[in-house]
Design a protein around this motif. Sequence first.
Motif, PDB file in Angstrom:
ATOM      1  N   ASP A   4       0.666  -1.276  -0.139  1.00  0.00           N
ATOM      2  CA  ASP A   4      -0.021   0.189  -0.070  1.00  0.00           C
ATOM      3  C   ASP A   4       0.851   1.222  -0.130  1.00  0.00           C
ATOM      4  O   ASP A   4       0.406   2.351   0.219  1.00  0.00           O
ATOM      5  N   GLY A   5       2.193   1.096  -0.154  1.00  0.00           N
ATOM      6  CA  GLY A   5       3.030   2.144  -0.341  1.00  0.00           C
ATOM      7  C   GLY A   5       3.616   2.655   1.165  1.00  0.00           C
ATOM      8  O   GLY A   5       4.337   3.642   1.098  1.00  0.00           O
ATOM      9  N   ARG A   6       3.032   2.196   2.107  1.00  0.00           N
ATOM     10  CA  ARG A   6       3.642   2.513   3.473  1.00  0.00           C
ATOM     11  C   ARG A   6       4.909   1.952   3.684  1.00  0.00           C
ATOM     12  O   ARG A   6       4.857   0.844   3.523  1.00  0.00           O
ATOM     13  N   ARG A   7       5.866   2.654   4.365  1.00  0.00           N
ATOM     14  CA  ARG A   7       7.062   2.099   5.080  1.00  0.00           C
ATOM     15  C   ARG A   7       6.907   2.001   6.344  1.00  0.00           C
ATOM     16  O   ARG A   7       7.043   3.157   6.813  1.00  0.00           O
ATOM     17  N   LEU A   8       6.765   0.713   6.742  1.00  0.00           N
ATOM     18  CA  LEU A   8       6.314   0.709   8.062  1.00  0.00           C
ATOM     19  C   LEU A   8       7.593   0.256   9.047  1.00  0.00           C
ATOM     20  O   LEU A   8       8.570  -0.195   8.535  1.00  0.00           O
ATOM     21  N   ASP A  74       5.347   0.479  14.297  1.00  0.00           N
ATOM     22  CA  ASP A  74       4.003   0.825  14.073  1.00  0.00           C
ATOM     23  C   ASP A  74       3.464  -0.826  14.157  1.00  0.00           C
ATOM     24  O   ASP A  74       2.323  -0.854  14.258  1.00  0.00           O
ATOM     25  N   VAL A  75       4.131  -1.959  13.737  1.00  0.00           N
ATOM     26  CA  VAL A  75       3.617  -3.071  13.978  1.00  0.00           C
ATOM     27  C   VAL A  75       4.689  -4.047  14.611  1.00  0.00           C
ATOM     28  O   VAL A  75       5.977  -4.095  14.360  1.00  0.00           O
ATOM     29  N   ALA A  76       3.965  -4.694  15.603  1.00  0.00           N
ATOM     30  CA  ALA A  76       5.044  -5.691  16.590  1.00  0.00           C
ATOM     31  C   ALA A  76       4.564  -7.038  16.232  1.00  0.00           C
ATOM     32  O   ALA A  76       3.321  -7.441  16.477  1.00  0.00           O
ATOM     33  N   PRO A 148      -5.087  -2.978  17.910  1.00  0.00           N
ATOM     34  CA  PRO A 148      -5.625  -4.048  16.961  1.00  0.00           C
ATOM     35  C   PRO A 148      -4.835  -5.166  16.759  1.00  0.00           C
ATOM     36  O   PRO A 148      -3.483  -4.973  16.599  1.00  0.00           O
ATOM     37  N   ALA A 149      -5.201  -6.489  16.597  1.00  0.00           N
ATOM     38  CA  ALA A 149      -4.331  -7.682  16.494  1.00  0.00           C
ATOM     39  C   ALA A 149      -4.609  -8.481  15.341  1.00  0.00           C
ATOM     40  O   ALA A 149      -6.016  -8.696  15.013  1.00  0.00           O
ATOM     41  N   THR A 150      -3.671  -8.926  14.540  1.00  0.00           N
ATOM     42  CA  THR A 150      -4.018 -10.225  13.495  1.00  0.00           C
ATOM     43  C   THR A 150      -3.294 -11.482  14.351  1.00  0.00           C
ATOM     44  O   THR A 150      -2.213 -11.683  14.475  1.00  0.00           O
ATOM     45  N   VAL A 151      -4.185 -12.388  14.561  1.00  0.00           N
ATOM     46  CA  VAL A 151      -3.913 -13.771  15.196  1.00  0.00           C
ATOM     47  C   VAL A 151      -3.910 -14.805  14.190  1.00  0.00           C
ATOM     48  O   VAL A 151      -5.268 -14.933  13.605  1.00  0.00           O
ATOM     49  N   LEU A 152      -2.927 -15.177  13.421  1.00  0.00           N
ATOM     50  CA  LEU A 152      -2.728 -16.125  12.512  1.00  0.00           C
ATOM     51  C   LEU A 152      -2.667 -17.518  13.155  1.00  0.00           C
ATOM     52  O   LEU A 152      -1.788 -17.924  14.230  1.00  0.00           O
ATOM     53  N   SER A 203       0.079  -9.006   6.803  1.00  0.00           N
ATOM     54  CA  SER A 203      -0.726  -8.604   8.038  1.00  0.00           C
ATOM     55  C   SER A 203      -0.237  -7.326   8.610  1.00  0.00           C
ATOM     56  O   SER A 203      -1.033  -6.642   9.013  1.00  0.00           O
ATOM     57  N   ALA A 204       0.810  -6.838   8.080  1.00  0.00           N
ATOM     58  CA  ALA A 204       1.337  -5.721   8.690  1.00  0.00           C
ATOM     59  C   ALA A 204       0.441  -4.267   8.218  1.00  0.00           C
ATOM     60  O   ALA A 204       0.508  -3.373   8.591  1.00  0.00           O
TER      61      ALA A 204
END
Length: 527
Positions: A4-8, A74-76, A148-152, A203-204
């Motif tokens: 999406d063009g974002r550098r996280l 940004d993302v952990a 907010p969480a993403t649990v895979l 997921s990031a």
Amino acid sequence: MATDGRRLHCLVTGASGYIGGRLVPELLQEGHRVRCLARSPGKLRDHPWAAHAETVRGDVTDPESLASAMRGVDVAYYLVHALGSGSRFEDTDRAAARVFAEQARAAGVRRIVYLGGLTPRDVPEGSLSPHLRSRAEVGKIFLDSPVPATVLRAAVVIGSGSASFEMLRYLTERLPVMVTPSWVHTRTQPIGVRDVLRYLVGSATMPDDVDRAFDIGGPDVLTYRDMMLRYAAVAGLPRRFIVPVPVLTPGLSSHWVGLVTPVPASLARPLTESLRHEVVCREHDIARYVPDGPGRPLPFDEALALALRRVREAQVSTRWSSASVPGAPSDPLPTDPDWAGGSLYQDERQRPVEASRAALWRVVEGIGGDNGWYSSPLAWAVRGRLDRFAGGVGLRRGRRDTERLRVGDSLDFWRVEEIEPGHLLRLRAEMRLPGLAWLEMYAETDERGRTRYRQRALFHPRGLLGHAYWWSVAPFHSVVFGGMARNIARAASEGTGRRRSTSRIRPARERRSARKHRTQPAPPHEE
């Protein structure tokens, strides 16, 4: 770059482990900034991507170090667990997840991403194996947090070096006829490690309003028996004959797996316990946010073929044993001042070598695994079996690469603690011992300009039992350590490093095309 063009800015915990060590280069490839949290940052020093990622010292159970590590993130990614650390590993997992979630909230982290285990349908939580129950609880802690969480949730991960793949591979390769536990008929939904990494990276960049768990799996639903038979077909082996025996308990199964495969019983038990229940994906909603391209996720046979190719080309970037053994010693080096006044036994030997230091170093760096230990094979084999019997890792972890070592690599029942290329290799013992032990090997030049091999075995005893242990094995040192020094010097002088194939699974001729050391970020994985 990111889709999406974002550098996280991403924090990766567990970067020394199997998945974490592969995720870091994938994130870098997408253009993200990566910070790795490690209790021992030096263990990441020799990874090909190390120069392109930031590494900080810390622990997921330590709020202060986590607060510092999460600053500006940004993302952990949470890719650690306390499996194998003792009977209270569920308590450790629970406490660590709560600290992680709280510090993520305090630091303003946008998203937590966690890789957990796929749980069976309609099975009460109390009936789950401790391994699956703990994974599920950690996921719930993250979903209940304000971040907010993403649990895979994944079942069996198929990739070169994964514990599940190694179990499957060795059982199938070594046993043409197998007497197996009843869980070989339990259905599961394996997934290739390439797809696991793709979902983790994707997921990031999920929208901020996504806060949920996703089941991830490949297109095939198979029993473990099906997987063994299909492995044999993909590997070109004769058909395997499998006879299930219902009386094999999870404990007996784990010892059986530990006997046949390099995976120790302490790790095999939670893996086999998790096979008691059917674990099949209930949905594939992840594709809404991380779209599947043609042929994705990979079919089981294709994931197997890619993993086997990696193994045979000696291009296994991380293994299940990449992470440190829980409970392994982490005390200071024997050269540190804190050791002053303490007991430290030493066995030191040196030999002249009629070869260059470079030739000697090639032999030193190639030690262990299928190349052996250059002294009594019987003595090393017996010590390895005793260690397995005591619940240790034994000798069969082998090497990640047949020619190159890096700090943090497992090497049979040792861990590479330090490398000074061309000069020093220091190994720390991870076998079951009443004390701490190291083995140091040096390639040196003496005062007359000649090449010299020097070797030191060091042991810091713990209590009376530690002292008794040292003196009980001291009579064998001339055979083990003396023989090692003589044979290493001879191999260097003759230009012959051992290339013994002690395993039918990885013939030496298939392993000599080891990957060259790279200084650029690794490209996305091909398995």
